[in-house]
Write a protein that holds these residues in place. Structure first.
Motif, short mmCIF file in Angstrom:
data_model
loop_
_atom_site.label_atom_id
_atom_site.label_comp_id
_atom_site.label_asym_id
_atom_site.label_seq_id
_atom_site.Cartn_x
_atom_site.Cartn_y
_atom_site.Cartn_z
N PHE A 32 0.84 -1.20 0.00
CA PHE A 32 0.00 0.00 0.00
C PHE A 32 0.88 1.25 0.00
CE2 PHE A 32 -4.11 1.79 2.16
CZ PHE A 32 -4.27 2.64 1.09
N ASP A 33 1.94 1.23 0.82
CA ASP A 33 2.84 2.40 0.88
C ASP A 33 3.55 2.64 -0.45
OD1 ASP A 33 2.16 2.90 3.50
OD2 ASP A 33 3.81 1.73 4.34
N ASP A 34 3.92 1.54 -1.11
CA ASP A 34 4.56 1.70 -2.43
C ASP A 34 3.61 2.38 -3.41
OD1 ASP A 34 6.81 0.40 -1.48
OD2 ASP A 34 6.14 -1.59 -2.15
N ARG A 35 2.37 1.95 -3.38
CA ARG A 35 1.39 2.53 -4.30
C ARG A 35 1.16 4.01 -3.97
NH1 ARG A 35 1.35 -1.02 -8.45
NH2 ARG A 35 0.37 -3.03 -7.94
N ILE A 36 1.18 4.36 -2.68
CA ILE A 36 1.00 5.77 -2.29
C ILE A 36 2.18 6.60 -2.80
CG2 ILE A 36 0.83 7.36 -0.33
CD1 ILE A 36 -0.57 5.10 1.20
N ASP A 37 3.40 6.02 -2.68
CA ASP A 37 4.59 6.74 -3.18
C ASP A 37 4.47 7.02 -4.68
OD1 ASP A 37 5.62 6.68 -0.65
OD2 ASP A 37 6.90 4.91 -1.00
N GLU A 38 3.87 6.08 -5.40
CA GLU A 38 3.72 6.26 -6.85
C GLU A 38 2.86 7.47 -7.17
OE1 GLU A 38 2.11 2.62 -8.32
OE2 GLU A 38 3.90 1.44 -7.87
N VAL A 39 1.68 7.56 -6.50
CA VAL A 39 0.79 8.68 -6.81
C VAL A 39 1.34 9.99 -6.26
CG1 VAL A 39 -1.28 7.25 -6.95
CG2 VAL A 39 -0.62 8.22 -4.75
N GLN A 87 -1.77 7.91 3.46
CA GLN A 87 -0.63 7.50 4.29
C GLN A 87 -1.07 7.17 5.72
OE1 GLN A 87 1.83 10.96 3.65
NE2 GLN A 87 2.96 9.99 1.95
N LEU A 88 -1.92 8.02 6.29
CA LEU A 88 -2.42 7.76 7.65
C LEU A 88 -3.31 6.52 7.67
CD1 LEU A 88 -3.24 11.39 8.81
CD2 LEU A 88 -1.47 9.89 9.71
N LEU A 89 -4.10 6.34 6.62
CA LEU A 89 -4.98 5.18 6.54
C LEU A 89 -4.14 3.90 6.50
CD1 LEU A 89 -8.07 4.78 6.35
CD2 LEU A 89 -7.78 4.53 3.89
N SER A 90 -3.08 3.91 5.66
CA SER A 90 -2.20 2.75 5.55
C SER A 90 -1.50 2.46 6.87
CB SER A 90 -1.17 3.00 4.45
OG SER A 90 -0.19 1.99 4.44
N LYS A 91 -1.11 3.50 7.57
CA LYS A 91 -0.38 3.34 8.83
C LYS A 91 -1.24 2.72 9.92
CE LYS A 91 2.11 6.02 12.32
NZ LYS A 91 2.56 7.39 12.72
N ASN A 92 -2.54 3.03 9.93
CA ASN A 92 -3.39 2.63 11.05
C ASN A 92 -4.25 1.41 10.77
OD1 ASN A 92 -3.15 4.78 13.31
ND2 ASN A 92 -3.24 5.97 11.42
N GLY A 127 -6.00 -3.20 12.45
CA GLY A 127 -5.73 -1.93 13.12
C GLY A 127 -7.01 -1.18 13.41
N SER A 128 -7.03 0.09 13.08
CA SER A 128 -8.21 0.93 13.33
C SER A 128 -8.42 1.85 12.13
CB SER A 128 -8.02 1.75 14.60
OG SER A 128 -6.86 2.59 14.49
N ILE A 129 -9.57 2.54 12.14
CA ILE A 129 -9.90 3.45 11.04
C ILE A 129 -9.47 4.86 11.46
CG2 ILE A 129 -11.73 4.32 9.54
CD1 ILE A 129 -13.38 1.85 10.31
N ASP A 130 -8.52 5.43 10.74
CA ASP A 130 -8.00 6.73 11.11
C ASP A 130 -9.02 7.84 10.77
OD1 ASP A 130 -5.25 8.04 11.93
OD2 ASP A 130 -6.11 9.31 10.33
N PRO A 131 -9.13 8.88 11.60
CA PRO A 131 -10.05 9.99 11.30
C PRO A 131 -9.77 10.70 9.98
CG PRO A 131 -9.36 10.06 13.60
CD PRO A 131 -8.52 9.01 12.94
N GLY A 145 -11.45 -0.43 17.76
CA GLY A 145 -11.60 1.00 18.01
C GLY A 145 -12.97 1.48 17.59
N GLY A 146 -13.15 2.79 17.56
CA GLY A 146 -14.45 3.37 17.24
C GLY A 146 -14.60 3.74 15.78
N ILE A 147 -15.82 4.15 15.44
CA ILE A 147 -16.11 4.65 14.10
C ILE A 147 -15.82 6.14 14.09
CG2 ILE A 147 -17.90 4.99 12.36
CD1 ILE A 147 -19.34 2.57 13.48
N PRO A 148 -14.91 6.64 13.25
CA PRO A 148 -14.57 8.07 13.28
C PRO A 148 -15.78 8.94 12.95
CG PRO A 148 -12.98 6.82 11.97
CD PRO A 148 -14.12 5.91 12.24
N SER A 149 -15.96 9.99 13.71
CA SER A 149 -17.06 10.91 13.44
C SER A 149 -16.83 11.70 12.15
CB SER A 149 -17.24 11.86 14.62
OG SER A 149 -16.07 12.63 14.83
N THR A 150 -15.57 11.72 11.68
CA THR A 150 -15.25 12.47 10.46
C THR A 150 -15.92 11.87 9.23
OG1 THR A 150 -13.21 11.19 10.28
CG2 THR A 150 -13.05 13.35 11.32
N LEU A 151 -16.43 10.64 9.35
CA LEU A 151 -17.18 10.06 8.22
C LEU A 151 -18.38 10.93 7.86
CD1 LEU A 151 -17.14 6.24 9.09
CD2 LEU A 151 -15.97 7.35 7.19
#
Length: 847
Positions: free
Chosen positions: A35-42, A57-62, A113-117, A137-143
């Motif tokens: 996933f990180d390789d693909r993010i580096d590409e874009v 990047q944050l989504l991939s990390k968490n 892992g968890s869903i990053d905000p 973890g919880g469901i981010p309110s940012t959805l």
């Protein structure tokens, strides 16, 4: 061009093979991009906005925990491939393609892992699918910021916390799937913003509270699934305004009240599932207007009254289940005209009359379950069934009055596998009768103390034990599962942790009816103990913790308990539950029957709704003795007791024989221990008491001694029992120490015999409250107690130790006095005064 021949062909073939091998090795070396390789590409080609790159990047990390290998993507981000995990919408701007993420498809990727905000930064996101992972973890309110989102699926994870109220701001949302999580709290009360919603599925969570009244504004709703939660309150009558609704599933909650008649306005409804709640009242006749209805599940409630005549219009019904209620009246004739019917469950009610003859000829009927029809006229089979049922494989007519004989044509029904009319074990001759019986249901042969539990692992519908002293039979089939080895007997090695785990971790299941027969039991009164352990509806992994198993218990044909719920039987968690019944056996046989009457959870999975039992134990109640038997036993007991007392006296275990034989030598004279004890007036001539015991005066002929009787709980009791103490105590001689003459320590009596001081204790004379020593100690001149005639012929340090030790021995509080072993240790130089002071009371130090 001519075809190469000879060595040229060989060289070309080898070259091509070498090139192919190189390409394969290169591919294996590079592997699938992460996933990180693909993010580096874009990020490098600038095809995504910076904020979306950062969000990825944050989504991939968490999304993955630190202990998990990186997530790999099959296709590049923004790939046009149909199976691409990250889809984008692109447009041209200043001759450059600019994209934005519109779809995230990461279902079944083992994400733990968890869903990053940061998920809220994808302003154009239309689909978010994270189904079937292990996210916590919880469901981010940012959805709630994703105003273009139409499809949200976070199901089958381990998400916790409440549902964010911000989700109700998603005006474009059409599909909301949150089932199979651990969400708690209430459903957001203001659902007015979800006006585009088609499907709402919040099943298998821990949600509480009522169904929001504002759900009436979600007028496009087609399906509502709220099953397997803890929702309470009543069913909103405003649900009747959702004219597009085709499915309403409220199974297994805590809803009460009546079924609102307004549900009869849902003209497109095909499935109405309300079973396993606490609903009551009569069935509303308005439901007869639901002509598209195919499933009607109302089992395991408290409905009363009759089945309305208006239900004759439900000609498209495939499944009709009203078992486990209190319905009465006749079984309607129109049921025989429901030609699409596959399942008819009427067990556990109070119906009367007969089954419509046409019922047996319904072409699609697979299950026909009826029970408890005992009033006239009873059930009569038709003379012939034309056409014969082509699909019927399970027929239950339990506890029903059946007129005439059971027709032979039933044996010709080719699909019929499960048939239950009545369970009756024929009487048999017994070579030997027993006073007890123990059966390890679903488990191997095992001993529990003196009780021998028989093996019960057979899979057949009827089994007579090899010893021919017990048998079992089961009948019926499951509504949502197939009958096989795992649905009949189980062994769960870690469910029950008590001393009887070998018994209680096994259990036998049955779909509808399970009967045990105890054979060859002696006439008399017995205690029947039923052992239960609910090991299926107890796991968070399959979301079954909210499930409940309910069945009836019959003994000797009599209903002893109705609606037994294993979880509600008193007992501790992860320990067996027990029920006990008294029964009288006259003819040598005992029948214990468990019957599922349609109540409890029809849970799927695991769908194993019938009775469950871990073990059966049958023990005889001791019979009441006749008067002459009691008298004979009493005389025998008295004679035995007299002989036992005589033997114990002869051995010296009781009485005073040992005291009379124990000699104590004092000087040139010898006394028995009994003489010395008598001389204390049987321990009444008290001289004083301390922490370890009481001192008594013993007046012997021409001699007086002091006898110290130790308390049984005193530490001194253990000290005097050691040879080292006895040796040191007797050898210790000092002018200012009373001589120890004898030590006796046996069983409950512990004595120390000392010389007697005519004028009281040394402590009273020298160190009493008003003594010289007390005054000198107060002035800090305790050394003045030394006899002046000794001049300088003594050790000042030793004198100070002895005097301070004597003062400690005469403390008013016994708890502040040293023990005898501590005194000896100081006098022999093994310990200091400070040492024993800290042992007695750390806060006190010697003067």
């Amino acid at each position: 061009m001519s075809k190469p021949i000879g060595s040229e062909w060989s060289v070309m073939l080898i070259s091509r093979l070498f090139l192919l091998n190189f390409l394969l090795l290169w591919q294996l070396g590079t592997g699938t991009p992460t996933f990180d390789d693909r993010i580096d590409e874009v990020e490098s080609n600038g095809s995504l906005p910076d904020d979306e790159v950062s969000a990825l990047q944050l989504l991939s990390k968490n999304l993955l925990s630190k202990d998990t290998t990186q997530l790999t993507l099959t296709h590049p981000i923004c790939s046009t491939e149909p199976s691409s995990e990250i889809k984008c919408s692109c447009h041209s701007k200043k001759n450059q393609s600019v994209c934005s993420v519109i779809g995230i498809f990461l279902q079944s990727k083992n994400l733990d892992g968890s869903i990053d905000p940061s998920i809220g930064h994808f302003a154009n996101l239309v689909v978010l699918d994270l189904l079937n992972n292990q996210l916590s973890g919880g469901i981010p309110s940012t959805l709630g910021n994703l105003q273009h989102l139409k499809y949200l699926d976070l199901s089958s994870n381990s998400l916790t916390g409440s549902i964010p109220p911000n989700l109700t701001k998603l005006h474009s949302l059409e599909y909301l799937y949150l089932f199979n999580n651990d969400l708690d709290g209430t459903i957001p009360q203001n659902l007015t913003g979800l006006q585009s919603l088609w499907i709402l599925d919040l099943s298998n969570n821990q949600l509480t509270g009522p169904i929001p009244d504002s759900i009436r504004f979600c007028r496009k709703l087609i399906k509502i699934r709220l099953r397997l939660n803890f929702l309470n309150g009543t069913i909103n009558e405003t649900l009747g305004n959702l004219s597009s609704l085709t499915l309403l599933d409220l199974y297994s909650n805590k809803l009460s009240g009546i079924i609102p008649k307004e549900l009869g306005k849902l003209s497109l409804l095909s499935s109405l599932i309300l079973d396993d709640n606490d609903l009551h009242g009569e069935l509303p006749k308005e439901l007869g207007n639901l002509t598209y209805l195919q499933q009607l599940y109302l089992t395991a409630n408290n409905f009363t009254g009759t089945i309305p005549t208006t239900y004759a219009k439900l000609i498209n019904l495939k499944e009709f289940a009203v078992g486990g209620n209190n319905l009465s009246g006749p079984i309607p004739d129109y049921i025989g005209k429901w030609v699409h019917l596959t399942k008819l469950v009427l067990i556990g009610n109070n119906f009367e009359g007969n089954l419509p003859a046409q019922t047996f000829s319904l072409p699609s009927l697979k299950r026909l379950w009826v029970s408890d029809i005992v009033s006239n006229p009873g059930i009569s089979f038709p003379e012939a069934v034309r056409p014969e049922p082509k699909s019927l494989f399970s027929l239950v007519l339990r506890n029903c009055k059946i007129n005439f004989s059971i027709p032979e044509y039933i044996g010709n029904w080719s699909k019929l596998k499960y048939l239950l009319f009545i369970d009756e074990m024929q009487k048999k001759k017994c070579g030997r009768r027993h006073n007890s019986l123990f059966i390890n249901s679903g488990g191997e042969e095992v001993d529990d103390g003196k009780n021998h539990y028989h093996n019960d692992t057979s899979l057949s519908s009827f089994n007579l034990s090899p010893s021919e002293d017990w048998a079992y039979s089961y009948a019926g089939d499951y509504l949502w599962a197939n009958v096989n080895a795992s649905t009949l007997v189980r062994n769960l090695t870690c469910e029950i942790t008590n001393s009887k785990a070998n018994i209680d971790n096994n259990f036998r299941l049955a779909p509808v009816s399970l009967t045990y027969y105890g054979l060859c039991l002696r006439k008399g009164k017995y205690i029947v103990t039923l052992h239960f352990a609910e090991a299926l509806y107890s796991k968070s992994e399959d979301y079954s913790t909210s499930g409940k198993r309910v069945f009836d218990v019959y003994i000797q044909g009599r209903k002893e308990m109705k609606d037994v719920n294993i979880k509600e039987i008193p007992g501790k968690e992860h320990e067996e539950r027990r029920l006990q019944f008294k029964v009288k056996i006259n003819d040598g046989s005992l029948e214990v029957k468990f019957f599922w009457a349609g109540k409890g959870s029809l849970y799927n999975p695991p769908g194993l709704n019938g009775p469950l039992i871990s073990a059966v134990s049958i023990t005889r109640v001791p019979r009441k003795l006749h008067g002459w038997e009691i008298a004979l036993i009493a005389v025998g007991c008295i004679l035995f007791l007299l002989l036992l007392l005589a033997f114990m006296w002869r051995m010296g275990w009781i009485g005073d024989r040992e005291l009379r034989e124990t000699k104590v030598k004092i000087g040139e004279r010898t006394f028995t221990l009994k003489q010395i004890i008598d001389a204390t007036k049987k321990f009444s001539a008290e001289l004083g008491r301390g922490r370890s015991g009481i001192v008594y005066r013993a007046q012997l002929p021409d001699l007086t001694v002091a006898v110290k009787k130790l308390f049984a709980h005193s530490n001194a009791v253990d000290e005097i029992a050691t040879e080292v103490y006895v040796k040191k105590a007797k050898e210790l001689k000092h002018d200012n120490i009373v001589k120890l003459l004898y030590i006796y320590s046996r069983r409950h009596l512990h004595l120390l015999i000392y010389e007697f001081m005519e004028v009281g204790s040394l402590g009273q004379v020298l160190f009493g409250t008003n003594s010289t020593a007390a005054n000198l100690r107060a002035r800090g001149t305790l050394g003045d107690l030394v006899d002046s005639r000794m001049g300088q012929n003594y050790d000042g340090n030793q004198t100070n130790i002895v005097l301070n030790l004597a003062m400690m021995c005469t403390e008013q509080s016994p708890s502040l006095r040293p023990t005898m072993s501590q005194v000896v240790a100081v006098l022999e130089g093994e310990k200091t005064l400070k040492d024993i002071s800290e042992e007695i009371a750390p806060s006190i130090s010697p003067a």
